[in-house]
Design an enzyme around this catalytic site. Structure first.
Site, PDB file in Angstrom:
ATOM      1  N   ASN A 103       0.957  -1.173  -0.217  1.00  0.00           N
ATOM      2  CA  ASN A 103       0.220  -0.060   0.034  1.00  0.00           C
ATOM      3  C   ASN A 103       0.836   1.167   0.090  1.00  0.00           C
ATOM      4  OD1 ASN A 103      -1.835   2.040   0.551  1.00  0.00           O
ATOM      5  ND2 ASN A 103      -2.655   1.026   2.413  1.00  0.00           N
ATOM      6  N   ARG A 128      -2.797  -1.993  -3.542  1.00  0.00           N
ATOM      7  CA  ARG A 128      -3.963  -1.154  -3.293  1.00  0.00           C
ATOM      8  C   ARG A 128      -3.517   0.153  -4.141  1.00  0.00           C
ATOM      9  NH1 ARG A 128      -5.500   2.510   1.962  1.00  0.00           N
ATOM     10  NH2 ARG A 128      -7.397   3.253   1.266  1.00  0.00           N
ATOM     11  N   GLY A 165     -12.371   6.881  10.562  1.00  0.00           N
ATOM     12  CA  GLY A 165     -10.899   7.019  10.804  1.00  0.00           C
ATOM     13  C   GLY A 165     -10.367   8.520  10.699  1.00  0.00           C
ATOM     14  N   GLY A 212     -10.239   3.732  13.003  1.00  0.00           N
ATOM     15  CA  GLY A 212      -9.523   4.090  14.059  1.00  0.00           C
ATOM     16  C   GLY A 212     -10.882   4.816  15.343  1.00  0.00           C
ATOM     17  N   GLY A 257     -14.064   4.396  14.859  1.00  0.00           N
ATOM     18  CA  GLY A 257     -15.230   3.621  15.051  1.00  0.00           C
ATOM     19  C   GLY A 257     -14.815   2.138  15.888  1.00  0.00           C
TER      20      GLY A 257
HETATM   21  P1  ADP Z   1      -6.732   6.557   8.696  1.00  0.00           P
HETATM   22  O1  ADP Z   1      -6.371   5.224   8.338  1.00  0.00           O
HETATM   23  O2  ADP Z   1      -7.926   7.269   8.033  1.00  0.00           O
HETATM   24  O3  ADP Z   1      -5.437   7.551   8.925  1.00  0.00           O
HETATM   25  P2  ADP Z   1      -7.350   5.375  11.498  1.00  0.00           P
HETATM   26  O4  ADP Z   1      -8.568   4.539  10.817  1.00  0.00           O
HETATM   27  O5  ADP Z   1      -6.015   4.576  11.727  1.00  0.00           O
HETATM   28  O6  ADP Z   1      -7.205   6.560  10.239  1.00  0.00           O
HETATM   29  O7  ADP Z   1      -8.196   6.365  12.515  1.00  0.00           O
HETATM   30  C1  ADP Z   1      -7.019   7.321  12.965  1.00  0.00           C
HETATM   31  C2  ADP Z   1      -7.924   7.842  13.959  1.00  0.00           C
HETATM   32  O8  ADP Z   1      -8.780   7.324  15.017  1.00  0.00           O
HETATM   33  C3  ADP Z   1      -7.140   8.833  14.670  1.00  0.00           C
HETATM   34  O9  ADP Z   1      -7.309  10.314  14.108  1.00  0.00           O
HETATM   35  C4  ADP Z   1      -7.718   9.261  16.136  1.00  0.00           C
HETATM   36  O10 ADP Z   1      -8.471  10.330  16.124  1.00  0.00           O
HETATM   37  C5  ADP Z   1      -8.654   7.786  16.124  1.00  0.00           C
HETATM   38  N1  ADP Z   1      -8.588   7.327  17.252  1.00  0.00           N
HETATM   39  C6  ADP Z   1      -7.675   6.068  17.721  1.00  0.00           C
HETATM   40  N2  ADP Z   1      -7.775   5.768  18.643  1.00  0.00           N
HETATM   41  C7  ADP Z   1      -8.799   6.263  19.409  1.00  0.00           C
HETATM   42  C8  ADP Z   1      -9.676   6.061  20.468  1.00  0.00           C
HETATM   43  N3  ADP Z   1      -9.386   5.476  21.597  1.00  0.00           N
HETATM   44  N4  ADP Z   1     -10.589   7.111  20.716  1.00  0.00           N
HETATM   45  C9  ADP Z   1     -10.919   8.015  19.922  1.00  0.00           C
HETATM   46  N5  ADP Z   1     -10.547   8.221  18.823  1.00  0.00           N
HETATM   47  C10 ADP Z   1      -9.558   7.193  18.387  1.00  0.00           C
END
Ligand code: ADP
Length: 395
Positions: free
Chosen positions: A7, A91, A208, A329, A331
């Site tokens: 990816n 990807r 996320g 993240g 969710g």
């Molecule tokens: P992407 O792949 O779009 O970069 P992710 O799916 O990894 O993102 O999600 C990242 C986001 O998840 C972070 O910006 C953070 O805000 C959120 N996150 C991670 N852990 C938690 C948590 N315990 N509580 C709230 N938000 C969280």
């Protein structure tokens, strides 16, 4: 059969080597800051010690070679030679209207990826470099492209078309494509398995840093919130999501900026970051809101309101919903956010079991009560595994 999943982002390369006999991860890792000072490879072999190395990576070609070296390393490696890798799954962000299914890569496919640089300016060039780097490092091995638009491409015309002159679709393929397709496909498929019902109506909330939501019936997408680019739809970490296009003209005129700068603001400085002024990370925004920061409170309020509105509209689009699933993240981790979104959904008969919601982490979990009219799940997304499955199916 072992499949390497790649990816590539503009300055990063994530990888996983997956043994398809039992779908286990043999090793995974990340190359960061490719083409920038301070490039770093972090390699995590299952059952062995992790290791990281800071070494210059002038481009993705060098990064691919370092990944292969790490995978074959005497101490930290998990394979003897590249002969152990059956195929590589990539990807790829965008294939315009040309491909909607995973495709074995040849010169025609590469041309389509190149022709779509305009539609995915950050990702498509990096994706192509990653493909060519793998071709050079492992000549003759099958490479498969799994497009991020694949799931959303299948939405009906009425959901796909923008209400603008049709000639722009004809000339430039301007339509809604949707993104996070691999995640929506995987998570909606897992939701069907949890439900034990092949033809169920499912809404997946991929929350996320980027965020999108999809509606699917029996695993076939009927609508999805991202559009021509990932900017449309939900409020995100740094992206605005839906807004009146006239806002762009107004701000450009008053701030004396051009449309490119405006789009940069909508992609990188908006969303909960722009609204709260605190951060794009939901944990920081939540902490600020808990301390009484009014803009942080407003940003989170607006965020969950937008998600709830989309759930309502997608329920209408499908004339019902059997399950709502949270992933990514926010969710997967933010129990409070899930509960607050579901508070809007009482009219659907959605009821959350607070204890189950608090405990859901890391594995597919049902968080609704026994008598909830709609099942609610938390299901960790696994885009790499979905790409590996698609690759296996083709080779
Ligand atoms: P992407 O792949 O779009 O970069 P992710 O799916 O990894 O993102 O999600 C990242 C986001 O998840 C972070 O910006 C953070 O805000 C959120 N996150 C991670 N852990 C938690 C948590 N315990 N509580 C709230 N938000 C969280």
């Amino acid at each position: 059969m072992k499949i390497l999943v790649i990816n590539c982002g503009s300055s990063s390369l994530k990888y996983q080597l997956i043994d398809m006999e039992n779908e286990s991860v043999l090793a995974k890792g990340l190359c960061e800051r490719i083409g920038i000072d301070g490039s770093k490879l972090t390699h995590k072999p299952t059952g062995k010690e992790n290791y990281s190395v800071e070494t210059p990576m002038e481009d993705h070609k060098v990064a691919v070679q370092l990944v292969l070296d790490a995978l074959m390393d005497k101490e930290h490696g998990v394979i003897e030679s590249t002969d152990d890798i059956t195929a590589i799954g990539h990807r790829v962000l965008h294939a315009g209207t040309i491909y909607s299914d995973a495709t074995l890569i040849n010169d025609d496919v590469k041309k389509v990826i190149r022709d779509c640089f305009d539609l995915g300016p950050l990702h498509n060039p990096a994706n192509l470099i990653g493909i060519e780097a793998c071709e050079a490092a492992m000549p003759g091995k099958p490479n498969v492209a799994v497009f991020d638009t694949a799931f959303g491409m299948k939405i009906p015309e009425k959901a796909a078309m923008y209400a603008i002159p049709y000639e722009y679709y004809e000339k430039y393929s301007i339509r809604r494509y949707g993104f996070h397709g691999t995640s929506h496909m995987f998570v909606s498929g897992e939701t069907l398995k949890c439900l034990g019902k092949d033809d169920a109506k499912v809404i997946v909330c991929h929350l996320g840093n980027g965020a999108s939501i999809s509606a699917s019936i029996g695993g076939k997408c009927v609508d999805t919130s991202m559009g021509l680019t990932p900017l449309e739809g939900l409020i995100m970490g740094t992206r605005s999501g839906d807004l009146d296009p006239a806002v762009l003209q107004f701000i450009c005129n008053h701030e004396n900026i051009d449309i490119n700068e405006m789009l940069n603001i909508l992609n990188k400085k908006s969303g909960v970051l722009g609204m709260s002024g605190v951060s794009s990370d939901f944990r920081d925004v939540r902490a600020a809101a808990d301390e009484g920061n009014e803009r942080a409170i407003m940003a989170l309020d607006a965020y969950r309101y937008r998600v709830a509105k989309y759930i309502g509209s997608y329920t209408a689009a499908m004339n019902g919903v059997d399950a709502i699933t949270f992933t990514a993240g926010v969710g997967e981790n933010d129990t409070q956010m899930r509960e607050e979104i579901c508070e809007y959904l009482g009219y659907l008969g959605v009821k959350i079991d607070k204890e189950k919601n608090a405990q859901a982490r890391g594995v597919a979990s049902e968080i609704s009560t026994e008598d909830s009219k709609v099942k609610v799940y938390v299901i960790p997304t696994n885009e790499e595994l979905a790409i590996a499955r698609e690759t296996k199916a083709l080779v």
